[in-house]
Design a protein around this motif. Structure first.
Motif: not given
Length: 298
Positions: A250-257, A264-277
């Motif tokens: 989601x657009x406003x979900x990213x807290x950190x990279x 590259x991994x996106x860290x969301x506001x709940x600390x869930x880590x999402x890989x970027x391919x």
């Protein structure tokens, strides 16, 4: 037996890399898997195939087949989890992935069978090893596909039932009498009504799990009976971005990279880590998510 030690806990764990320690959908059905394994061990102990009925008393047969089933289950789970981590294989149907796990597990399972046979009866001569390998491979493939399909059907029924029984989330009242349309980037109310009320409306990400979508919010996560691409289409382009074959954010979900080893991994506001391919990296840069952030790692 089939992301795979599941995907297999419903609530997200804060501070844990969910990508590196990916749970498979099959661990959600762990009690069902253990029940199937126990029933199979009991049935095999009662009928005593491969001469075990003649050579072993019932208690020994129970231990023999329970040990065989447990070792086979751990082996298949490990292989299924490894296969689920290979992105090109994620598009395969469950039966295909479990068949591959069965083929790869044929030789190790033959070694397990030889060891158990030596413990309970006698060591097998080397001359029978090719036949043992063929038999265990065929049996492992058949059992892996059967258990995988049973678990898939059970998860499908559970996801469908949860979506049917979940009451619609309450819609927020407008703050003023004058109606104001929601911003274009907000997820649609139709999609959010699929979620149980306890998960709230703060949508963070969608994650593909086989033919389902796992919806992550700040309050937890749940499976819905909807393909990821259909969920993304329903939410609309402005509400977020697909960053991986298996992830939408989601657009406003990213807290950190986080950046490490070219990944590259996106860290969301709940600390869930999402890989970027690599396929979606340029699109992520265009959003500004890839810009400098306080806790980013190089």
């Amino acid at each position: 037996m089939a992301s795979s030690w599941k995907r297999w806990c419903f609530a997200p764990k804060t501070g844990i890399d969910r990508f590196a320690m990916r749970q498979s959908t099959f661990f959600q059905a762990l009690p069902f898997q253990l029940l199937c394994m126990s029933i199979a061990a009991i049935v095999l102990a009662m009928i005593g195939p491969y001469g075990t009925y003649v050579d072993l008393p019932l208690p020994a047969r129970l231990v023999y087949w329970a040990l065989s089933m447990a070792c086979g289950w751990f082996l298949m789970m490990g292989l299924a989890m490894a296969i689920n981590r290979i992105e090109p294989l994620q598009a395969w149907p469950v039966a295909g992935r479990m068949a591959l796990a069965g083929v790869l597990g044929g030789a190790p399972m033959a070694g397990i069978a030889w060891t158990i046979e030596a413990l309970f009866r006698r060591p097998l001569p080397l001359a029978v090893v090719p036949e043992l390998l063929m038999n265990t491979t065929v049996l492992t493939v058949v059992l892996a596909i059967a258990i995988g399909q049973l678990v898939e059907l059970r998860l499908q029924a559970r996801a469908g039932a949860a979506e049917i029984t979940a009451p619609p989330s309450p819609m927020a009242e407008p703050p003023t009498p004058e109606p104001s349309p929601p911003p274009a980037a907000e997820p649609t109310g139709n999609f959010l009504r699929r979620l149980p009320p306890e998960l709230g409306r703060d949508l963070l990400a969608l994650e593909m799990e086989d033919h389902y979508a796992r919806v992550h919010t700040m309050q937890g996560s749940t499976l819905i009976l909807l393909r990821l691409r259909d969920a993304v289409a329903e939410l609309g382009e402005g509400s977020g971005l697909q960053v991986h074959r298996s992830w939408w954010v989601a657009r406003d979900a990213v807290a950190d990279v986080e950046r490490a080893a070219g990944k590259l991994t996106l860290v969301l506001r709940n600390e869930l880590r999402v890989p970027v391919s690599k396929t979606y990296r340029e699109a992520v840069r265009a959003t500004g998510w890839d810009g400098p952030r306080g806790a980013s790692r190089g």
